[in-house]
Design a protein around this motif. Structure first.
Motif, PDB file in Angstrom:
ATOM      1  N   ASN A 135      37.268  78.866  26.542  1.00 39.89           N
ATOM      2  CA  ASN A 135      37.915  77.905  27.312  1.00 39.89           C
ATOM      3  C   ASN A 135      38.776  78.843  28.550  1.00 39.89           C
ATOM      4  O   ASN A 135      39.968  78.995  28.596  1.00 39.89           O
ATOM      5  N   VAL A 136      37.817  79.216  29.440  1.00 42.03           N
ATOM      6  CA  VAL A 136      38.484  79.998  30.482  1.00 42.03           C
ATOM      7  C   VAL A 136      38.828  79.081  31.738  1.00 42.03           C
ATOM      8  O   VAL A 136      38.115  77.856  31.799  1.00 42.03           O
ATOM      9  N   ASN A 137      39.612  79.457  32.148  1.00 42.93           N
ATOM     10  CA  ASN A 137      40.307  78.544  33.427  1.00 42.93           C
ATOM     11  C   ASN A 137      39.671  79.214  34.698  1.00 42.93           C
ATOM     12  O   ASN A 137      40.037  79.650  35.416  1.00 42.93           O
ATOM     13  N   LYS A 138      38.444  78.541  34.610  1.00 40.13           N
ATOM     14  CA  LYS A 138      37.571  78.430  35.856  1.00 40.13           C
ATOM     15  C   LYS A 138      37.893  77.604  37.006  1.00 40.13           C
ATOM     16  O   LYS A 138      38.045  76.585  36.811  1.00 40.13           O
ATOM     17  N   GLY A 139      37.605  78.365  38.286  1.00 36.99           N
ATOM     18  CA  GLY A 139      37.694  77.350  39.395  1.00 36.99           C
ATOM     19  C   GLY A 139      39.113  77.009  39.803  1.00 36.99           C
ATOM     20  O   GLY A 139      39.601  76.308  40.597  1.00 36.99           O
ATOM     21  N   THR A 140      39.956  77.954  39.283  1.00 36.53           N
ATOM     22  CA  THR A 140      41.522  77.450  39.715  1.00 36.53           C
ATOM     23  C   THR A 140      41.869  78.465  40.779  1.00 36.53           C
ATOM     24  O   THR A 140      41.506  79.590  40.849  1.00 36.53           O
ATOM     25  N   GLU A 141      42.711  77.930  41.531  1.00 39.76           N
ATOM     26  CA  GLU A 141      43.466  79.052  42.443  1.00 39.76           C
ATOM     27  C   GLU A 141      44.383  80.391  42.062  1.00 39.76           C
ATOM     28  O   GLU A 141      45.194  80.046  41.174  1.00 39.76           O
ATOM     29  N   ILE A 142      44.098  81.406  42.756  1.00 43.01           N
ATOM     30  CA  ILE A 142      45.168  82.514  42.663  1.00 43.01           C
ATOM     31  C   ILE A 142      45.415  83.018  43.838  1.00 43.01           C
ATOM     32  O   ILE A 142      44.962  82.767  44.609  1.00 43.01           O
TER      33      ILE A 142
END
Ligand code: AMP
Ligand code: GLY
Length: 447
Positions: A352-359
């Motif tokens: 469950n990686v938090n992919k595609g979220t902004e940093i």
């Protein structure tokens, strides 16, 4: 000036290579599978594409029409796939080994057999199997704690250590059989090794196949969570010291590890597999001295960021000397400690990686802290940075000693936000103290 460099790769390691090359006066032409904003900014031109694919790179105009003077290949996959051979045949010399030398990383069996054949120090007991019944039979009678490794490349993630990834012999046997039956690592082969105990360290060298220049020692942290818990990753961070040794190592230990790498490079030459580029040794410092865990055909990631951030010699010059086979007398590094902390998407290392979220990264503030930021596996979309499933970016704290460098890295981390995770324990004083105590108890034979 022969300074147009084709740079292959998109990670933190390649951003650090790009930075060092650019500082040396290079013009960078980058191929990367994701838009690494750090590399993009430093490059004259860049292309987003499969940097691991030999045929893809072969057909780029830069290669077809020889628009670059040489290539620097960052990751192992293209080297193991023969990208250096293809480029060389296309008239573009390469910093990085040919396929017949990159096999040192491509096959753990090759590496162990080479050490055995040439009587090189630091070899562990190892046994290779292609038959799941045979490995089972062998392990039932095996008395020592052991490690199960696919022979092929799994990015460090396929290795299972007894007491760590599995508890009982039965679980180990089950996994060893699975490696063969499910073809993990792509070779239908498993290596069983005796389990070593001690502290791990990394020694990287530049080599033209004959001459060798050592770099500062680095300690890397592969486990995802604090106190070295959780799954193995590509590396969550790393540190190096101002004296270029480690808190639990002295110059004699360094010299022994160097001798092992020198012997490996000489053996490769004798085998007609001349090795040019960066060679990476992962060692365990044991009671009997350094033992080889693995040999890689490239800079480590994160370890490249430690050493390249303090490199004081022109990397463009080093590159040409490697290519031309006359690596000079001295490669110099600043007397500074470095601490790298990787920022990864929340859930990294799990399904469950938090992919595609902004940093959000406040580069100015990070710089004001005296730290460096290297981008890794992120995508830059119109100046906004988004996570992938891999490591996102790293901060490097530089200081007169490890404590100061660690504090700077921590302050730098506070200027990055999003659904992210980092290991705060790396290089903290109490962690280092424990390592020193552990190694004092082991009583290393330093004769
Ligand atoms: P590798 O991909 O071979 O570097 O293995 C990944 C990790 O597994 C290493 O960084 C070590 O922490 C551990 N490991 C590998 N081989 C051994 C060994 N023979 N004894 C103890 N730990 C090992
Ligand atoms: N940090 C481990 C590696 O690059 O292989």
């Amino acid at each position: 000036m022969m300074n147009k460099v084709l740079l292959i790769g998109a990670g933190g390691r390649e951003h650090a290579i790009a930075n060092a090359l650019k500082k040396s006066g290079a013009k960078i032409y980058a191929v990367m599978k994701n838009k690494n904003p750090g590399i993009a900014r430093l490059a004259e031109e860049y292309i987003i594409g499969d940097h691991n694919s030999v045929s893809y790179v072969k057909n780029l105009d830069w290669v077809k029409f020889k628009k670059v003077d040489f290539a620097f290949i960052g990751p192992e996959a293209p080297l193991i796939n023969g990208m250096a051979d293809m480029l060389d045949e296309s008239g573009i010399p390469v910093v990085g080994p040919k396929k017949n030398a990159a096999i040192i990383e491509g096959s753990k069996e090759f590496m162990r057999d080479l050490m055995k054949k040439h009587g090189i120090d630091g070899l562990v007991d190892y046994y290779v199997f292609t038959n799941s019944k045979k490995v089972e039979k062998f392990l039932i009678d095996y008395k020592k704690p052991f490690v199960v490794k696919p022979v092929g490349v799994t990015g460090g993630k396929g290795v299972w250590v007894m007491g760590d990834h599995f508890k009982t012999k039965e679980e180990g046997i089950k996994y060893a059989k699975k490696v063969i039956e499910e073809n993990i690592g792509g070779e239908r082969k498993v290596i069983i090794e005796e389990k070593l105990s001690g502290e791990e360290f990394t020694l990287q060298v530049f080599t033209d196949g004959r001459n060798i220049k050592g770099m500062p020692l680095v300690q890397d942290f592969k486990r995802a969570y604090e106190r070295d818990k959780g799954p193995n990753t590509g590396g969550m961070g790393s540190y190096s010291m101002e004296n270029h040794l480690l808190p639990f190592m002295d110059e004699k230990d360094y010299a022994k590890a160097m001798k092992i790498l020198e012997d490996i490079i000489a053996a490769m030459r004798r085998e007609g597999r001349t090795y040019k580029g960066v060679l990476y040794g992962q060692f365990m410092l044991t009671a009997e001295g350094p033992k080889v865990i693995e040999i890689n055909c490239r800079f480590g990631d994160p370890e490249a960021m430690n050493v390249l951030s303090i490199l004081d010699t022109n990397l463009l010059d080093i590159s040409w000397e490697i290519i031309e086979g006359h690596l000079r007398e001295k490669v110099l590094f600043k007397d500074l400690a470095t601490v790298v902390k990787y920022i990864v998407p929340a859930g990294y290392g799990t399904a469950n990686v938090n992919k595609g979220t902004e940093i959000r990264v406040n580069e100015k503030k990070i710089e004001q802290e005296g730290a460096i930021v290297y981008y890794a596996s992120v995508n830059d979309e119109n100046g906004r940075i988004y996570t992938t499933t891999s490591r996102s970016l790293a901060v490097v704290g530089l200081g007169k000693n490890l404590n100061l460098a660690e504090q700077i890295a921590e302050r730098a981390l506070s200027h990055v936000s999003g659904k992210i995770y980092a290991r705060h324990d790396i290089a903290k004083a109490d962690m280092i103290k424990k390592k020193i105590e552990k190694m004092n108890a082991i009583k290393i034979n330093r004769r």
